[in-house]
Write a protein that holds these residues in place. Structure first.
Motif, PDB file in Angstrom:
ATOM      1  N   ASP A  66      27.930  44.785  38.636  1.00 62.52           N
ATOM      2  CA  ASP A  66      27.806  45.680  39.794  1.00 62.52           C
ATOM      3  C   ASP A  66      29.083  45.734  40.630  1.00 62.52           C
ATOM      4  OD1 ASP A  66      25.219  46.179  39.018  1.00 62.52           O
ATOM      5  OD2 ASP A  66      24.327  44.768  40.450  1.00 62.52           O
ATOM      6  N   ASN A  67      29.951  44.731  40.512  1.00 64.01           N
ATOM      7  CA  ASN A  67      31.187  44.657  41.287  1.00 64.01           C
ATOM      8  C   ASN A  67      32.407  45.157  40.527  1.00 64.01           C
ATOM      9  OD1 ASN A  67      29.718  43.482  43.359  1.00 64.01           O
ATOM     10  ND2 ASN A  67      30.188  41.405  42.685  1.00 64.01           N
ATOM     11  N   PHE A 123      36.238  45.570  41.889  1.00 68.40           N
ATOM     12  CA  PHE A 123      37.243  44.694  41.296  1.00 68.40           C
ATOM     13  C   PHE A 123      38.444  45.512  40.831  1.00 68.40           C
ATOM     14  CE2 PHE A 123      39.120  41.832  38.216  1.00 68.40           C
ATOM     15  CZ  PHE A 123      38.871  40.569  38.724  1.00 68.40           C
ATOM     16  N   VAL A 124      38.183  46.600  40.108  1.00 62.82           N
ATOM     17  CA  VAL A 124      39.247  47.475  39.603  1.00 62.82           C
ATOM     18  C   VAL A 124      39.972  48.167  40.755  1.00 62.82           C
ATOM     19  CG1 VAL A 124      39.709  49.543  38.218  1.00 62.82           C
ATOM     20  CG2 VAL A 124      38.177  47.776  37.346  1.00 62.82           C
ATOM     21  N   GLU A 157      34.846  35.186  32.919  1.00 64.35           N
ATOM     22  CA  GLU A 157      34.408  36.139  31.895  1.00 64.35           C
ATOM     23  C   GLU A 157      33.282  37.017  32.455  1.00 64.35           C
ATOM     24  OE1 GLU A 157      32.181  35.976  27.590  1.00 64.35           O
ATOM     25  OE2 GLU A 157      33.379  34.275  28.232  1.00 64.35           O
ATOM     26  N   MET A 158      33.432  38.317  32.306  1.00 66.35           N
ATOM     27  CA  MET A 158      32.445  39.270  32.805  1.00 66.35           C
ATOM     28  C   MET A 158      31.167  39.169  31.967  1.00 66.35           C
ATOM     29  SD  MET A 158      31.827  41.580  35.103  1.00 66.35           S
ATOM     30  CE  MET A 158      33.423  42.039  35.742  1.00 66.35           C
ATOM     31  N   LYS A 159      30.037  39.044  32.640  1.00 59.90           N
ATOM     32  CA  LYS A 159      28.740  38.961  31.955  1.00 59.90           C
ATOM     33  C   LYS A 159      28.070  40.326  32.054  1.00 59.90           C
ATOM     34  CE  LYS A 159      28.433  34.164  33.203  1.00 59.90           C
ATOM     35  NZ  LYS A 159      27.988  33.249  34.212  1.00 59.90           N
ATOM     36  N   CYS A 160      27.988  41.015  30.941  1.00 59.90           N
ATOM     37  CA  CYS A 160      27.399  42.364  30.927  1.00 59.90           C
ATOM     38  C   CYS A 160      25.991  42.323  30.369  1.00 59.90           C
ATOM     39  CB  CYS A 160      28.250  43.309  30.099  1.00 59.90           C
ATOM     40  SG  CYS A 160      29.910  43.493  30.742  1.00 59.90           S
TER      41      CYS A 160
END
Length: 100
Positions: A63-64, A68-69, A97-100
């Motif tokens: 959601d962030n 972030f980008v 690490e991004m958790k998708c």
């Protein structure tokens, strides 16, 4: 942050900052930033110019990702618009690490 209740205990939420001694550098300019998660200064010493950033990136939730980008894009845009020799980016990157 509401400080009307008196003395604060613990770490309040949010905020970034940079501190410097005026007599340490020839020139210091505060760089305007859109995001409340970024502060930046341009420091000149002799013939050298440097950018210092302090960042507090959003946490690694999907959601962030947009915010972030956006923060990274703002840092990149500031760097591209300044004539500088070196860049120092400090802070809390929350870049696990991004958790998708």
């Amino acid at each position: 942050m509401d400080i009307s209740s008196g003395l604060l205990h613990g770490r309040p939420y949010g905020g970034v900052g940079l501190l410097w001694r005026n007599d340490s550098f020839q020139s210091v300019s505060v760089i305007p930033c859109v995001s409340e998660r970024i502060v930046a200064i341009k420091v000149s010493v002799a013939e050298r110019s440097m950018l210092f950033f302090n960042v507090y990136m959003p946490t690694n939730e999907i959601d962030n990702l947009c915010e972030f980008v956006e923060c990274l894009s703002e840092i990149s845009a500031i760097v591209e618009n300044e004539n500088i020799e070196s860049i120092h980016v400090l802070g809390d990157f929350n870049a696990h690490e991004m958790k998708c």
